[in-house]
Design a protein around this motif. Structure first.
Motif, PDB file in Angstrom:
ATOM      1  N   ALA A  73       0.856  -1.182   0.000  1.00 20.87           N
ATOM      2  CA  ALA A  73       0.000   0.000   0.000  1.00 20.87           C
ATOM      3  C   ALA A  73       0.893   1.234   0.000  1.00 20.87           C
ATOM      4  N   VAL A  74       0.724   2.088  -1.006  1.00 20.95           N
ATOM      5  CA  VAL A  74       1.616   3.237  -1.155  1.00 20.95           C
ATOM      6  C   VAL A  74       0.873   4.562  -1.301  1.00 20.95           C
ATOM      7  N   ALA A  75      -0.442   4.527  -1.377  1.00 23.65           N
ATOM      8  CA  ALA A  75      -1.194   5.768  -1.602  1.00 23.65           C
ATOM      9  C   ALA A  75      -2.599   5.636  -1.052  1.00 23.65           C
ATOM     10  N   ALA A 121       8.562   7.505  -2.132  1.00 23.91           N
ATOM     11  CA  ALA A 121       9.322   6.568  -2.969  1.00 23.91           C
ATOM     12  C   ALA A 121       8.529   6.029  -4.150  1.00 23.91           C
ATOM     13  N   HIS A 122       7.231   6.319  -4.175  1.00 26.62           N
ATOM     14  CA  HIS A 122       6.374   5.726  -5.211  1.00 26.62           C
ATOM     15  C   HIS A 122       5.697   6.784  -6.081  1.00 26.62           C
ATOM     16  N   ARG A 123       6.192   8.000  -6.027  1.00 24.86           N
ATOM     17  CA  ARG A 123       5.658   9.042  -6.885  1.00 24.86           C
ATOM     18  C   ARG A 123       6.189   8.896  -8.312  1.00 24.86           C
ATOM     19  N   GLY A 124       5.464   9.448  -9.241  1.00 21.44           N
ATOM     20  CA  GLY A 124       5.920   9.435 -10.614  1.00 21.44           C
ATOM     21  C   GLY A 124       5.654   8.156 -11.369  1.00 21.44           C
ATOM     22  N   HIS A 125       4.808   7.284 -10.813  1.00 21.66           N
ATOM     23  CA  HIS A 125       4.503   6.008 -11.467  1.00 21.66           C
ATOM     24  C   HIS A 125       3.021   5.872 -11.809  1.00 21.66           C
TER      25      HIS A 125
END
Length: 206
Positions: A119-121, A142-146
């Motif tokens: 879970a990242v967002a 760490a999980h932005r831009g994807h």
């Protein structure tokens, strides 16, 4: 399809993010009561800055280009899971804002984004008078831009359509390039502008 006017969008924001229930500063989700993180995350809420121009974005759901979601990449659930509350807290969206979400007297859901099995967002969506408003969208650094923020906007649309929503909407500061890029990637159209504070949200970094 005719787009909702400014008053309809303001009414939807007030109903889906009822800051008056918590005695938050005028401006609803725009009213910051906590320090911003050094590296702001993706979030749909405006800065409490009377000089900041904020644009309203909206799109009919029938015009939304819906991607096929990857398995287990995005979900909607109510109430929020503990991990979602942790993601919000890491971005400065604390207990008062979670309480505000719970007290919104409208159809609502929490959005959950996953990447690489984690879970990242998270985000919050609610419906008033056919308008699905998205607030408090947060993506872990760490999980932005994807494409996770975009995936959650589309998840909000998938949730809202069967409940009778006709439009999806949000707002962001004109100075916030990441927020505007997110709205553009989803296809949202600018329908008006106001000066913060108002009870809308804005997207920060994607």
């Amino acid at each position: 399809m005719t787009l909702p006017d400014m008053q309809a969008l303001h009414d939807a924001a007030d109903a889906t993010w009822p800051a008056h229930l918590l005695d938050i500063l005028p401006g609803g989700p725009a009213a910051e009561t906590q320090a911003k993180p050094a590296q702001p995350s993706v979030r749909l809420r405006a800065e409490h800055d009377a000089a900041a121009p904020v644009s309203l974005y909206v799109l009919p759901l029938v015009d939304l280009q819906m991607d096929q979601p990857a398995p287990t990449a995005s979900f909607h659930i109510w109430e929020p899971l503990a991990i979602q509350i942790e993601v919000w807290a890491a971005g400065g969206i604390g207990p008062d804002y979670i309480a505000l979400m719970r007290r919104a007297p409208v159809p609502k859901t929490a959005l959950l984004g996953r990447r690489e099995g984690h879970a990242v967002a998270t985000g919050f969506a609610a419906i008033h008078d056919g308008i699905a408003m998205v607030h408090a969208l947060e993506v872990m650094p760490a999980h932005r831009g994807h494409g996770t923020a975009r995936a959650l906007m589309l998840e909000a649309a998938r949730w809202a359509a069967p409940l009778g929503a006709l439009h999806i909407a949000t707002a962001c500061s004109d100075a916030n390039g990441a927020a505007r890029a997110l709205c553009a990637s989803v296809g949202l159209r600018t329908t008006g502008r106001y000066h913060a504070p108002r009870p809308f949200g804005e997207a920060e970094n994607t």
